[in-house]
Design a protein around this motif. Sequence first.
Motif, PDB file in Angstrom:
ATOM      1  N   ALA A 178     -18.591  23.079  70.987  1.00  0.00           N
ATOM      2  CA  ALA A 178     -19.641  22.377  70.242  1.00  0.00           C
ATOM      3  C   ALA A 178     -19.043  21.544  69.118  1.00  0.00           C
ATOM      4  N   ALA A 179     -18.032  22.080  68.443  1.00  0.00           N
ATOM      5  CA  ALA A 179     -17.379  21.333  67.364  1.00  0.00           C
ATOM      6  C   ALA A 179     -16.762  20.046  67.908  1.00  0.00           C
ATOM      7  N   ALA A 180     -16.106  20.159  69.071  1.00  0.00           N
ATOM      8  CA  ALA A 180     -15.492  18.983  69.686  1.00  0.00           C
ATOM      9  C   ALA A 180     -16.544  17.970  70.099  1.00  0.00           C
ATOM     10  N   LYS A 181     -17.638  18.444  70.711  1.00  0.00           N
ATOM     11  CA  LYS A 181     -18.676  17.529  71.180  1.00  0.00           C
ATOM     12  C   LYS A 181     -19.473  16.918  70.023  1.00  0.00           C
ATOM     13  N   HIS A 182     -19.664  17.669  68.952  1.00  0.00           N
ATOM     14  CA  HIS A 182     -20.238  17.054  67.741  1.00  0.00           C
ATOM     15  C   HIS A 182     -19.314  15.936  67.259  1.00  0.00           C
ATOM     16  N   GLY A 183     -18.030  16.184  67.358  1.00  0.00           N
ATOM     17  CA  GLY A 183     -17.063  15.155  66.995  1.00  0.00           C
ATOM     18  C   GLY A 183     -17.154  13.938  67.894  1.00  0.00           C
ATOM     19  N   VAL A 184     -17.384  14.167  69.179  1.00  0.00           N
ATOM     20  CA  VAL A 184     -17.543  13.064  70.128  1.00  0.00           C
ATOM     21  C   VAL A 184     -18.727  12.189  69.735  1.00  0.00           C
ATOM     22  N   GLU A 185     -19.806  12.812  69.293  1.00  0.00           N
ATOM     23  CA  GLU A 185     -20.993  12.055  68.879  1.00  0.00           C
ATOM     24  C   GLU A 185     -20.668  11.149  67.688  1.00  0.00           C
ATOM     25  N   GLY A 186     -20.016  11.706  66.676  1.00  0.00           N
ATOM     26  CA  GLY A 186     -19.674  10.910  65.502  1.00  0.00           C
ATOM     27  C   GLY A 186     -18.649   9.840  65.812  1.00  0.00           C
ATOM     28  N   PHE A 187     -17.636  10.207  66.585  1.00  0.00           N
ATOM     29  CA  PHE A 187     -16.607   9.252  66.997  1.00  0.00           C
ATOM     30  C   PHE A 187     -17.228   8.085  67.746  1.00  0.00           C
ATOM     31  N   SER A 188     -18.140   8.388  68.663  1.00  0.00           N
ATOM     32  CA  SER A 188     -18.751   7.343  69.491  1.00  0.00           C
ATOM     33  C   SER A 188     -19.619   6.405  68.675  1.00  0.00           C
ATOM     34  N   ASP A 189     -20.405   6.952  67.752  1.00  0.00           N
ATOM     35  CA  ASP A 189     -21.246   6.099  66.907  1.00  0.00           C
ATOM     36  C   ASP A 189     -20.387   5.180  66.034  1.00  0.00           C
ATOM     37  N   SER A 190     -19.350   5.741  65.438  1.00  0.00           N
ATOM     38  CA  SER A 190     -18.463   4.916  64.604  1.00  0.00           C
ATOM     39  C   SER A 190     -17.774   3.842  65.436  1.00  0.00           C
ATOM     40  N   LEU A 191     -17.295   4.238  66.605  1.00  0.00           N
ATOM     41  CA  LEU A 191     -16.589   3.293  67.471  1.00  0.00           C
ATOM     42  C   LEU A 191     -17.508   2.164  67.918  1.00  0.00           C
TER      43      LEU A 191
END
Length: 315
Positions: A178-191
């Motif tokens: 979940a920590a990694a996938k929460h990170g994916v969400e933030g990474f994707s929005d920023s990207l």
Amino acid sequence: MTVQVDNVNRTAQVDAVNKRILGMQTVVVTGVSSGIGKSIALLMVKSGWRVFGSVRKDVDAQALQAELGEAFVPLVFDVADDAAVIAASVAVRARLAGRTLDGLVNNAGIALSDPLLVQTVANFRKQIEVNLVGMFAVTRAFAPLLGADPALTGPKGRIVNMSSVGGRIGPPFLGAYAAAKHGVEGFSDSLRRELQLVGIDVVIIGPGSVATPIWDKSEAVPSAHLAGTIWERPFRAFTDYMIKDGRKVLAPERIGEVVRTALTTAKPRARYAPVPGKLLNWILPTTLPRRVVDRLIGRQLGLMKGPETANGRQQ
């Protein structure tokens, strides 16, 4: 003379195949050996795309090549191996012959369940490394081919990042995932916001449970280390629920269809959430107060602390 004619015919056939392949739309998909990744690769090949698919083993590369045919190009690398990722991007660039890549699907990922206070640091770190850092490494290596390199000709490509319900809702015993996938969400929005400058779009896919071989593997998840601990029964209840639920929900082909939509529709959404039982598995958990969701999950899995006696022990 016959040999010469045969050679000419073969050369003409190869030239025709190369010409047809060069005219195809192209996509790189990571983690295609099974499950969602394989379904994405199969669907995109059937849709007339040329697929560069990553696997970690040569035997998987050979099997997929035989199954999917000439439109599939295997790439053997681990997303956690920076040098191998860069080498794969160089190989794909050569195949594109000066044209842009139309899509990148960051699908590769792993999930290692355990209570967070018991899980090893190595297993926690591995899930962050593969699911999040690996996605960053692959994106950074292939972004120039999607159009960040102005020397290439062709339309700008799209990036599709595979997240999960776990990217918005943190389930117990899957904290690292979940920590990694929460990170994916933030990474994707920023990207996505950064890449507006170069015209490359970024789309998130956040599926719920999908019927893949991961559920067969879940039955073999080691739990002997939890014997006699407070986590033993809740962890077993969680595992049993996930196995039962996971085998009767979304087919991986359904996720493939969503990915195809994200890659081909004129105006894709920023995020797609193909979740079965959407009311219970998505709408309520994301709209109810978090403390309420805590209690509901706690009662379901036996995670609620029971009444205590005067000496502090549970009755």
